[in-house]
Design a protein around this motif. Structure first.
Motif, short mmCIF file in Angstrom:
data_model
loop_
_atom_site.label_atom_id
_atom_site.label_comp_id
_atom_site.label_asym_id
_atom_site.label_seq_id
_atom_site.Cartn_x
_atom_site.Cartn_y
_atom_site.Cartn_z
N ALA A 1 0.84 -1.19 0.00
CA ALA A 1 0.00 0.00 0.00
C ALA A 1 0.88 1.24 0.00
CB ALA A 1 -0.90 0.00 1.23
N THR A 2 0.43 2.25 -0.72
CA THR A 2 1.15 3.51 -0.77
C THR A 2 0.81 4.33 0.47
OG1 THR A 2 1.01 3.49 -3.17
CG2 THR A 2 1.51 5.59 -2.12
N ARG A 3 1.83 4.82 1.12
CA ARG A 3 1.63 5.62 2.33
C ARG A 3 1.67 7.10 1.99
NH1 ARG A 3 3.36 2.95 7.53
NH2 ARG A 3 3.53 0.77 7.00
N SER A 4 0.94 7.88 2.77
CA SER A 4 0.97 9.32 2.59
C SER A 4 2.33 9.85 3.03
CB SER A 4 -0.13 9.96 3.45
OG SER A 4 0.19 9.81 4.83
N PRO A 5 2.70 11.06 2.60
CA PRO A 5 3.98 11.64 3.06
C PRO A 5 4.04 11.73 4.59
CG PRO A 5 3.14 12.88 1.20
CD PRO A 5 2.06 11.89 1.59
N GLN A 6 2.92 12.05 5.23
CA GLN A 6 2.90 12.14 6.69
C GLN A 6 3.16 10.78 7.32
OE1 GLN A 6 0.33 13.38 4.79
NE2 GLN A 6 0.66 15.57 4.99
N ALA A 7 2.55 9.73 6.77
CA ALA A 7 2.76 8.39 7.31
C ALA A 7 4.21 7.96 7.12
CB ALA A 7 1.81 7.39 6.64
N ARG A 8 4.80 8.32 6.00
CA ARG A 8 6.21 7.99 5.78
C ARG A 8 7.10 8.75 6.77
NH1 ARG A 8 4.60 8.29 0.29
NH2 ARG A 8 5.58 10.34 0.13
N ASP A 9 6.75 10.01 7.06
CA ASP A 9 7.51 10.79 8.04
C ASP A 9 7.46 10.14 9.41
OD1 ASP A 9 8.12 12.63 6.09
OD2 ASP A 9 6.69 14.14 6.80
N VAL A 10 6.28 9.71 9.82
CA VAL A 10 6.12 9.06 11.12
C VAL A 10 6.91 7.76 11.13
CG1 VAL A 10 4.48 7.94 12.68
CG2 VAL A 10 3.90 10.14 11.63
N GLN A 11 6.84 6.98 10.06
CA GLN A 11 7.58 5.72 9.99
C GLN A 11 9.08 5.99 10.07
OE1 GLN A 11 7.18 3.39 6.41
NE2 GLN A 11 7.84 1.54 7.45
N PHE A 12 9.56 6.98 9.34
CA PHE A 12 10.99 7.30 9.37
C PHE A 12 11.41 7.73 10.77
CE2 PHE A 12 14.39 10.48 9.05
CZ PHE A 12 15.39 9.69 8.50
N PHE A 13 10.66 8.62 11.37
CA PHE A 13 10.96 9.10 12.72
C PHE A 13 10.97 7.92 13.71
CE2 PHE A 13 9.58 10.95 16.80
CZ PHE A 13 10.61 11.85 16.99
N GLY A 14 9.97 7.05 13.60
CA GLY A 14 9.90 5.88 14.48
C GLY A 14 11.08 4.94 14.30
N THR A 15 11.49 4.74 13.05
CA THR A 15 12.63 3.86 12.78
C THR A 15 13.92 4.44 13.36
OG1 THR A 15 11.59 3.01 10.77
CG2 THR A 15 13.99 2.76 10.95
N VAL A 16 14.12 5.73 13.20
CA VAL A 16 15.30 6.39 13.76
C VAL A 16 15.31 6.27 15.28
CG1 VAL A 16 16.44 8.62 14.08
CG2 VAL A 16 15.64 7.96 11.81
N CYS A 17 14.18 6.55 15.91
CA CYS A 17 14.09 6.44 17.37
C CYS A 17 14.34 5.00 17.82
CB CYS A 17 12.74 6.92 17.86
SG CYS A 17 12.49 8.69 17.69
N HIS A 18 13.75 4.06 17.14
CA HIS A 18 13.92 2.63 17.46
C HIS A 18 15.40 2.24 17.42
CE1 HIS A 18 12.75 -1.72 17.24
NE2 HIS A 18 13.89 -1.79 16.56
N GLU A 19 16.07 2.62 16.35
CA GLU A 19 17.48 2.26 16.20
C GLU A 19 18.36 2.99 17.22
OE1 GLU A 19 18.32 -0.31 14.54
OE2 GLU A 19 16.35 -0.53 13.62
N LEU A 20 18.06 4.25 17.50
CA LEU A 20 18.82 4.98 18.53
C LEU A 20 18.66 4.32 19.89
CD1 LEU A 20 18.23 8.72 17.58
CD2 LEU A 20 20.40 7.48 17.56
N MET A 21 17.47 3.82 20.17
CA MET A 21 17.25 3.16 21.45
C MET A 21 18.05 1.87 21.54
SD MET A 21 13.41 4.20 22.43
CE MET A 21 13.65 3.73 24.13
N HIS A 22 18.28 1.19 20.41
CA HIS A 22 19.15 0.02 20.43
C HIS A 22 20.56 0.43 20.88
CE1 HIS A 22 16.66 -3.21 19.04
NE2 HIS A 22 16.39 -2.64 17.88
N THR A 23 21.03 1.60 20.43
CA THR A 23 22.36 2.05 20.82
C THR A 23 22.43 2.37 22.31
OG1 THR A 23 22.05 4.42 20.38
CG2 THR A 23 22.75 3.03 18.51
N MET A 24 21.27 2.56 22.93
CA MET A 24 21.20 2.83 24.37
C MET A 24 20.98 1.55 25.17
SD MET A 24 18.88 6.30 23.86
CE MET A 24 18.01 6.13 25.35
#
Length: 105
Positions: A1-24
């Motif tokens: 499914a094609t995601r809206s730009p806002q949904a992609r922004d949220v997904q990107f932000f969530g992925t970055v936060c998720h990966e940063l938390m792994h570093t913690m």
């Protein structure tokens, strides 16, 4: 499914936060709607909250163990940032309402 730009922004932000938390030192969880649940990134809502045990880990990581208001303060901060960053996302209201409930507890 094609995601809206806002949904992609949220997904990107969530992925970055998720990966940063792994570093913690945070590991994956199966807790529903926790940022550290790896399957949550497939959810259209793009949930960005933490399960209670991960919120406690964050509190300890930030050396705020004695802060009895940590969770409330954290939820207020998330609410203000969440709404400012993603107010156009169709699920933002769901997240803000959930945060409001957590703040009231």
């Amino acid at each position: 499914a094609t995601r809206s730009p806002q949904a992609r922004d949220v997904q990107f932000f969530g992925t970055v936060c998720h990966e940063l938390m792994h570093t913690m030192g945070f590991d994956h969880t199966t807790y529903w709607r926790c940022l550290m649940n790896p399957s949550i990134q497939d959810d259209e809502e793009g949930w960005l909250m933490l399960a209670p045990h991960n919120l406690k880990k964050l509190q300890l990581f930030l050396e705020k163990a004695d802060d009895d208001d940590f969770a409330t303060t954290w939820y207020r901060l998330l609410r203000s940032k969440w709404w400012c960053m993603f107010e156009q996302h169709k699920y933002a209201r769901v997240h803000v309402e959930w945060l409001d409930q957590m703040i009231e507890l």
